[in-house]
Design a protein around this motif. Sequence first.
Motif, short mmCIF file in Angstrom:
data_model
loop_
_atom_site.label_atom_id
_atom_site.label_comp_id
_atom_site.label_asym_id
_atom_site.label_seq_id
_atom_site.Cartn_x
_atom_site.Cartn_y
_atom_site.Cartn_z
N UNK A 7 -55.74 -87.67 44.31
CA UNK A 7 -54.39 -87.74 45.06
C UNK A 7 -54.99 -87.23 46.40
N UNK A 8 -55.77 -86.56 46.83
CA UNK A 8 -56.10 -85.82 47.62
C UNK A 8 -56.95 -86.87 48.83
N UNK A 9 -57.21 -88.19 48.03
CA UNK A 9 -58.23 -88.38 49.17
C UNK A 9 -57.43 -89.53 49.06
N UNK A 10 -55.99 -89.74 49.07
CA UNK A 10 -55.24 -90.54 49.46
C UNK A 10 -53.89 -89.87 50.69
N UNK A 11 -53.82 -90.72 51.46
CA UNK A 11 -52.20 -90.23 52.33
C UNK A 11 -51.44 -90.62 51.51
N UNK A 12 -49.63 -89.57 51.45
CA UNK A 12 -48.54 -90.52 51.20
C UNK A 12 -48.30 -91.39 51.49
N UNK A 13 -48.38 -92.53 49.96
CA UNK A 13 -47.55 -93.95 50.45
C UNK A 13 -48.21 -95.09 50.60
N UNK A 14 -50.10 -94.04 50.31
CA UNK A 14 -51.22 -95.11 50.39
C UNK A 14 -51.24 -95.43 48.55
N UNK A 15 -51.88 -96.36 47.91
CA UNK A 15 -51.59 -96.91 46.28
C UNK A 15 -52.95 -96.74 45.67
N UNK A 16 -53.30 -96.75 44.73
CA UNK A 16 -54.23 -96.27 43.84
C UNK A 16 -54.14 -97.48 42.30
N UNK A 17 -54.90 -98.40 42.23
CA UNK A 17 -55.07 -98.95 41.29
C UNK A 17 -55.82 -99.28 40.06
N UNK A 18 -54.80 -98.37 39.10
CA UNK A 18 -56.51 -98.47 37.71
C UNK A 18 -56.08 -99.44 37.10
N UNK A 76 -53.12 -105.03 24.91
CA UNK A 76 -54.07 -104.96 25.07
C UNK A 76 -54.67 -104.40 26.38
N UNK A 77 -54.05 -104.30 27.15
CA UNK A 77 -55.05 -103.76 28.88
C UNK A 77 -53.70 -103.76 30.17
N UNK A 78 -54.35 -102.24 31.00
CA UNK A 78 -52.75 -102.28 31.33
C UNK A 78 -53.66 -102.13 32.69
N UNK A 79 -52.69 -102.23 34.52
CA UNK A 79 -53.11 -102.54 35.55
C UNK A 79 -51.75 -101.22 35.47
N UNK A 80 -52.15 -100.45 36.50
CA UNK A 80 -51.29 -99.42 36.90
C UNK A 80 -51.47 -99.09 38.47
N UNK A 81 -49.90 -100.12 39.11
CA UNK A 81 -49.74 -99.42 40.88
C UNK A 81 -49.49 -98.22 40.84
N UNK A 82 -49.89 -97.17 41.20
CA UNK A 82 -49.14 -95.77 42.13
C UNK A 82 -49.14 -96.11 43.71
N UNK A 83 -48.59 -94.98 43.70
CA UNK A 83 -48.07 -95.02 44.96
C UNK A 83 -48.27 -93.16 45.47
N UNK A 93 -48.52 -88.00 33.52
CA UNK A 93 -50.13 -87.94 33.53
C UNK A 93 -50.29 -88.10 35.12
N UNK A 94 -50.30 -89.26 35.72
CA UNK A 94 -50.38 -89.48 37.58
C UNK A 94 -48.93 -88.89 38.02
N UNK A 95 -48.30 -89.52 37.56
CA UNK A 95 -46.73 -88.68 38.05
C UNK A 95 -47.44 -87.14 38.35
N UNK A 96 -47.53 -86.42 37.65
CA UNK A 96 -47.56 -85.50 37.32
C UNK A 96 -48.65 -85.00 38.53
N UNK A 97 -50.21 -85.78 38.86
CA UNK A 97 -50.82 -85.40 40.21
C UNK A 97 -50.08 -86.28 41.02
N UNK A 98 -49.23 -86.61 41.61
CA UNK A 98 -48.46 -87.10 42.68
C UNK A 98 -49.00 -88.75 43.15
N UNK A 99 -48.81 -89.33 41.91
CA UNK A 99 -49.42 -90.49 41.76
C UNK A 99 -48.59 -91.12 41.07
N UNK A 100 -47.39 -91.18 41.26
CA UNK A 100 -46.15 -91.92 39.79
C UNK A 100 -46.39 -93.77 40.53
N UNK A 101 -46.48 -94.10 39.04
CA UNK A 101 -46.44 -94.97 38.65
C UNK A 101 -45.07 -96.53 39.38
N UNK A 102 -45.88 -97.24 40.35
CA UNK A 102 -44.34 -98.00 40.66
C UNK A 102 -44.17 -99.60 40.09
#
Length: 319
Positions: free
Chosen positions: A173-184, A306-313, A288-297
Amino acid sequence: MENRSDAVDGQDVIEGLSSQPKFLPPKYFYDQRGSQLFDQICELPEYYPTRTETAILKEFGGAIAQTTGPCEIVELGSGSATKTRFLLNAYQSAGHPLRYLPIDVSETALVESSKQLLLEYSALTIHGLISTYEPALAKLPAAQLPARMICFIGSTIGNLQPHEYSAFLDRMARSLRPKDYFLLGIDLQKEVSVLEAAYNDSRGITAAFNLNMLRHLNYRFDGDFDVDCFAHVACYNQESHQIEMHLESLKAQTVQLKALGLTVRFASGERLLSEISRKFDLEKTAQTLAARHLPVVTTFTDQNRWFGLLLCQRSPDRC
Ligand code: AVI
């Protein structure tokens, strides 16, 4: 290519082998032989995570590129960047500029995969970082495109201990600027028989991968582990929702790691924890992600779930 790898002095080995129960950090799986064995694991019929995640990326790469718009792709633990190609293909088809920042501890893997990618994608620019995750995330170069997406795929996040997992998400969360994405990418909870088969394959490749850690320690720290006197054990802990991989001592024995000045005694049947591989619940992980400023889009998954790919912003911090 930048080199920001941190020095390793084996302090973590001393700590793990002096603890009760004993443990070792999973990073010691990955010498050259270990990386080759891991590549073989990814091809095994029982090991579903790699092919399932690859299929998700293939199917939904276009949707990811459409959601993020032009953005540079940072990948933690990029390795041979096999799955990354599905993202690069999607960004190329969408007409987005191609900028890739792979991060890996293996200089060979980083250089070789980057050379290959540059041959395959004429419009691609690459800025590679030879580093572990933490220093790389702390010092990412300034973004050159309107947005950035940091990818942590392969469910490697499942190999982090719970406290490391929390610290990792905070760092993300600290490494991303607002509106940047995290793919997990996360491996999901499922039938125990499917999970245990994936870590006890019939060809014994996972066993060889696990035992290779001892060979690696022998080489690195002048040790005398007798690999034939240990056995691979992997079972699912239903309370913690994790596969636990152990090396079990087949007899009472003493091992020395001369370079560390360490003598370790094993009782017969004593187990050393070499890896956890956590299996996640989609909804709880999203919370958990939403609580860390990384809500799932958007959540992408396969038919079996069986497997999940979460795109968070990254959301803006509130004061
Ligand atoms: C790298 N990591 C996501 C793998 C996993 O499934 O936890 C490592 C592995 N260990 C045994 N097989 C694969």
